[in-house]
Design a protein around this motif. Structure first.
Motif, PDB file in Angstrom:
ATOM      1  N   PHE A  54       7.122   2.589  -6.208  1.00 37.44           N
ATOM      2  CA  PHE A  54       7.904   1.423  -5.792  1.00 37.44           C
ATOM      3  C   PHE A  54       9.098   1.886  -4.977  1.00 37.44           C
ATOM      4  N   ASP A  55       9.499   1.069  -4.019  1.00 37.08           N
ATOM      5  CA  ASP A  55      10.682   1.368  -3.210  1.00 37.08           C
ATOM      6  C   ASP A  55      11.955   0.796  -3.817  1.00 37.08           C
ATOM      7  N   ASP A  56      11.800  -0.077  -4.799  1.00 35.89           N
ATOM      8  CA  ASP A  56      12.943  -0.803  -5.342  1.00 35.89           C
ATOM      9  C   ASP A  56      12.845  -0.846  -6.865  1.00 35.89           C
ATOM     10  N   ILE A  57      13.906  -0.434  -7.531  1.00 39.06           N
ATOM     11  CA  ILE A  57      13.932  -0.449  -8.993  1.00 39.06           C
ATOM     12  C   ILE A  57      13.779  -1.876  -9.519  1.00 39.06           C
ATOM     13  N   GLU A  58      14.187  -2.847  -8.716  1.00 41.51           N
ATOM     14  CA  GLU A  58      14.083  -4.258  -9.118  1.00 41.51           C
ATOM     15  C   GLU A  58      12.624  -4.729  -9.214  1.00 41.51           C
ATOM     16  N   HIS A  59      11.702  -3.969  -8.642  1.00 44.43           N
ATOM     17  CA  HIS A  59      10.276  -4.262  -8.780  1.00 44.43           C
ATOM     18  C   HIS A  59       9.628  -3.365  -9.841  1.00 44.43           C
ATOM     19  N   ALA A  60      10.122  -2.139  -9.942  1.00 46.37           N
ATOM     20  CA  ALA A  60       9.532  -1.174 -10.875  1.00 46.37           C
ATOM     21  C   ALA A  60       9.760  -1.570 -12.332  1.00 46.37           C
ATOM     22  N   ILE A  61      10.968  -1.967 -12.675  1.00 44.03           N
ATOM     23  CA  ILE A  61      11.272  -2.291 -14.074  1.00 44.03           C
ATOM     24  C   ILE A  61      10.463  -3.481 -14.574  1.00 44.03           C
ATOM     25  N   PRO A  62      10.383  -4.584 -13.826  1.00 44.88           N
ATOM     26  CA  PRO A  62       9.538  -5.686 -14.321  1.00 44.88           C
ATOM     27  C   PRO A  62       8.063  -5.291 -14.460  1.00 44.88           C
ATOM     28  N   ARG A  63       7.579  -4.455 -13.566  1.00 44.95           N
ATOM     29  CA  ARG A  63       6.187  -3.989 -13.653  1.00 44.95           C
ATOM     30  C   ARG A  63       5.987  -3.183 -14.937  1.00 44.95           C
ATOM     31  N   GLU A  64       6.916  -2.288 -15.239  1.00 44.77           N
ATOM     32  CA  GLU A  64       6.836  -1.502 -16.471  1.00 44.77           C
ATOM     33  C   GLU A  64       6.811  -2.433 -17.691  1.00 44.77           C
ATOM     34  N   LYS A  65       7.716  -3.378 -17.725  1.00 45.51           N
ATOM     35  CA  LYS A  65       7.797  -4.293 -18.871  1.00 45.51           C
ATOM     36  C   LYS A  65       6.529  -5.131 -19.011  1.00 45.51           C
ATOM     37  N   THR A  66       5.996  -5.581 -17.897  1.00 44.50           N
ATOM     38  CA  THR A  66       4.763  -6.353 -17.926  1.00 44.50           C
ATOM     39  C   THR A  66       3.605  -5.512 -18.454  1.00 44.50           C
ATOM     40  N   MET A  67       3.478  -4.282 -17.946  1.00 47.50           N
ATOM     41  CA  MET A  67       2.382  -3.413 -18.375  1.00 47.50           C
ATOM     42  C   MET A  67       2.474  -3.092 -19.867  1.00 47.50           C
ATOM     43  N   LYS A  68       3.683  -2.936 -20.374  1.00 45.77           N
ATOM     44  CA  LYS A  68       3.853  -2.660 -21.804  1.00 45.77           C
ATOM     45  C   LYS A  68       3.339  -3.810 -22.659  1.00 45.77           C
ATOM     46  N   GLU A  69       3.366  -5.016 -22.132  1.00 48.18           N
ATOM     47  CA  GLU A  69       2.905  -6.192 -22.878  1.00 48.18           C
ATOM     48  C   GLU A  69       1.395  -6.419 -22.763  1.00 48.18           C
ATOM     49  N   TRP A  70       0.747  -5.743 -21.836  1.00 53.40           N
ATOM     50  CA  TRP A  70      -0.688  -5.916 -21.642  1.00 53.40           C
ATOM     51  C   TRP A  70      -1.473  -5.507 -22.884  1.00 53.40           C
ATOM     52  N   PRO A  71      -2.640  -6.108 -23.073  1.00 50.81           N
ATOM     53  CA  PRO A  71      -3.560  -5.598 -24.095  1.00 50.81           C
ATOM     54  C   PRO A  71      -4.004  -4.178 -23.713  1.00 50.81           C
ATOM     55  N   ARG A  72      -4.333  -3.396 -24.697  1.00 50.03           N
ATOM     56  CA  ARG A  72      -4.751  -2.014 -24.447  1.00 50.03           C
ATOM     57  C   ARG A  72      -5.912  -1.940 -23.451  1.00 50.03           C
ATOM     58  N   ALA A  73      -6.865  -2.852 -23.539  1.00 54.77           N
ATOM     59  CA  ALA A  73      -8.025  -2.831 -22.644  1.00 54.77           C
ATOM     60  C   ALA A  73      -7.598  -2.923 -21.179  1.00 54.77           C
ATOM     61  N   TRP A  74      -6.576  -3.685 -20.878  1.00 55.71           N
ATOM     62  CA  TRP A  74      -6.090  -3.796 -19.499  1.00 55.71           C
ATOM     63  C   TRP A  74      -5.483  -2.471 -19.043  1.00 55.71           C
ATOM     64  N   LYS A  75      -4.747  -1.817 -19.931  1.00 58.32           N
ATOM     65  CA  LYS A  75      -4.135  -0.527 -19.588  1.00 58.32           C
ATOM     66  C   LYS A  75      -5.223   0.503 -19.302  1.00 58.32           C
ATOM     67  N   VAL A  76      -6.232   0.546 -20.165  1.00 55.79           N
ATOM     68  CA  VAL A  76      -7.341   1.492 -19.982  1.00 55.79           C
ATOM     69  C   VAL A  76      -8.066   1.199 -18.682  1.00 55.79           C
ATOM     70  N   ARG A  77      -8.323  -0.069 -18.401  1.00 57.83           N
ATOM     71  CA  ARG A  77      -8.997  -0.453 -17.160  1.00 57.83           C
ATOM     72  C   ARG A  77      -8.178  -0.031 -15.935  1.00 57.83           C
ATOM     73  N   THR A  78      -6.865  -0.181 -15.998  1.00 57.49           N
ATOM     74  CA  THR A  78      -5.989   0.215 -14.892  1.00 57.49           C
ATOM     75  C   THR A  78      -6.046   1.719 -14.673  1.00 57.49           C
TER      76      THR A  78
END
Length: 95
Positions: A54-78
Motif C-alpha cells: 500500500f502507498d498509504d497507511i490510511e488504506h493499509a490499517i483498515p485492510r489489516e483490520k478487515t482481514m483479521k475479522e475474516w473467517p479462516r477459510a477466506w485467509k487460507v484462500r487469499t
C-alpha cells in the motif's frame, strides 16, 4: 513510503498472524528472532506467506483490520491464491 499488510504462518495450514508494517523485511526478521509479537513467538508463527503493498497507511490499517475479522477459510484462500505452496517469502525479500 510503502506499507505492507502481511500474513505469517507457523506452517502450511498452521496458525496465522496478520500485521501491518512500513518495513516488511525488518518486521519479519523481528518475528523470526522472537521480537515481533508475543502471539507469534508463542505459536512459532514466522513464515511469511502473504503480503500486500500500500502507498498509504490510511488504506493499509483498515485492510489489516478487515482481514483479521475474516473467517479462516477466506485467509487460507487469499494465501493460496497468491502463494499456493505456502512458500516462505522472506527469502524473496532478501534476494
Amino acid at each position: 513510503m510503502s506499507y505492507f499488510v502481511y500474513i505469517l504462518a507457523s506452517r502450511r495450514n498452521g496458525t496465522l498472524y496478520i500485521g501491518v508494517t512500513n518495513n516488511i523485511a525488518r518486521r519479519v526478521w523481528e518475528h523470526r528472532e522472537g521480537h515481533g509479537s508475543q502471539f507469534a513467538r508463542k505459536y512459532g508463527v514466522h513464515r511469511l506467506v502473504y503480503m500486500e503493498l500500500f502507498d498509504d497507511i490510511e488504506h493499509a490499517i483498515p485492510r489489516e483490520k478487515t482481514m483479521k475479522e475474516w473467517p479462516r477459510a477466506w485467509k487460507v484462500r487469499t494465501i493460496e491464491a497468491a502463494n499456493p505452496e505456502w512458500n516462505d517469502l522472506y527469502a524473496v525479500l532478501n534476494g
